[in-house]
Motif scaffolding. Structure first.
Motif: not given
Length: 380
Positions: A197-208
């Motif tokens: 729903h528009g929230v992504v897990d970017l691993g070491p970059l964090g979440r956005s």
């Protein structure tokens, strides 16, 4: 502060020139189809069915409740998060004064950084790939001002450059030596809320938070070496924001794919500081809507490499992308589409116009795309 860079396309061998000619013919076919969609949409009085229009898209219950969910048009506006960007790329076609076909790719992005000064800092990049001349030019501008109060939309500027909109329509104006864009964009398909729903897990970059407009009919003018040309084409827009660690030296490979049968793919591969892929995400959009691709159902493999003579960074050059039910070949239209912005904003990346071919669901497909390679090991 402003910085402008220029590089020229590399001289091709005879066999490579033949291959490039084949790709240009394929590209012209894809542009004709995509441009036809743009021309039809631009002539339509209202937004396409399922487009943004003036209605609100609200998706409750995010996969990660701590970050909530993306709501449109509310979230088109700037946020107070540390890092945010509004990114456009596209493929344009037109004719010069002599009637000769002109084909251009463009990338225009504005970054917003908060908490690094008394007011937010804005950094913008513009790059133009000229397929006829085999050239690639780019530039960057900066600005700093209070967070714009623009509910449900964005209106950003860095010097004379500006971008504004909210999804249903967008306007882009920017110029570098030799090229200037003045474009109007209209959504032809609903937005894609990436991840949960528009929230992504970017691993070491964090979440956005992250959403995309994957099919934007584009019309307007491009000033090409002092001559204004009418252009038509199709663009892509990404809007992403959050506590993203762009300063930590991590990297990523990102692909946008626009196929001539109106399917679109986004593939995103996050790399650790050593260059290993440690996280990935992807989505597919088509006539039946959009969906998140399951882990393990997609992947990337570089088919070649290119070493920059300027920065000495080695990039992948040409890729095979696996997607459910098929495989796509991504070929850069110029091998040198590197933005060396170390003097302007302290980083380097490769962002390039590409031609797509392959098979999905036992059906041959062609299309256009953009690829971004942010090499690991550097910090802004």
């Amino acid at each position: 502060l402003a910085a402008v860079g220029t590089v020229a396309g590399m001289q091709a061998s005879p066999s490579a020139r033949t291959s490039r000619g084949s790709r240009r013919r394929a590209r012209r076919g894809a542009l004709a189809l995509l441009g036809g969609v743009a021309a039809i949409s631009a002539a339509t009085a209202g937004p396409a069915a399922g487009g943004a229009g003036t209605t609100s898209t609200s998706v409750p219950g995010a996969g990660r409740a701590a970050l909530g969910s993306v709501q449109l048009p509310r979230d088109a506006a700037p946020h107070h998060d540390p890092v945010e960007w509004w990114y456009f790329s596209g493929h344009l076609s037109g004719h010069g004064p002599s009637g000769k076909a002109v084909q251009l790719g463009y990338e225009y992005v504005t970054f917003q950084f908060t908490g690094v000064g008394p007011k937010p800092v804005y950094v913008a990049n513009l790059a133009v790939t000229d397929l006829g001349r085999g050239s690639f030019r780019y530039g960057a501008t900066e600005g700093s001002y209070s967070l714009p109060a623009s509910p449900g939309r964005f209106a950003l500027h860095t010097g004379a450059w500006s971008m504004s909109g909210g999804g249903a329509t967008d306007s882009l104006r920017a110029a570098i030596p030799g090229y200037g864009i003045d474009l109007q964009l209209r959504s032809t398909e609903p937005p894609v809320l990436e991840g949960a729903h528009g929230v992504v897990d970017l691993g070491p970059l964090g979440r956005s938070y992250y959403y995309s407009w994957t099919s934007l009919a584009t019309t307007g003018t491009v000033e090409d070496q002092g001559t204004k040309l009418s252009m038509v084409g199709t663009s892509w827009m990404d809007h992403e924001w959050g506590s993203i660690d762009v300063f930590g030296g991590y990297g990523w490979d990102w692909f946008s794919i626009q196929l001539s049968d109106h399917q679109q793919y986004m593939l995103y591969f996050i790399r650790d500081k050593a260059g290993k892929i440690v996280q990935s995400l992807a989505t597919h959009a088509g006539a039946s809507g959009s969906s998140v691709l399951a882990a393990g159902s997609f992947g990337e493999r570089a088919t070649g490499s290119w070493k920059s003579p300027t920065t000495h960074i080695t990039y992948g050059s040409g890729w095979k992308l696996t997607v459910p039910g098929g495989e796509l070949t991504v070929v850069p239209d110029l091998v040198d589409q590197e933005l060396d912005l170390r003097s302007a904003q302290g980083n380097v990346y490769w962002e390039g116009d590409c031609t797509i071919s392959g098979t999905v669901g036992k059906k041959r497909v062609t299309g256009l795309g953009y690829t971004e390679l942010n090499p690991p090991g550097q910090a802004l």
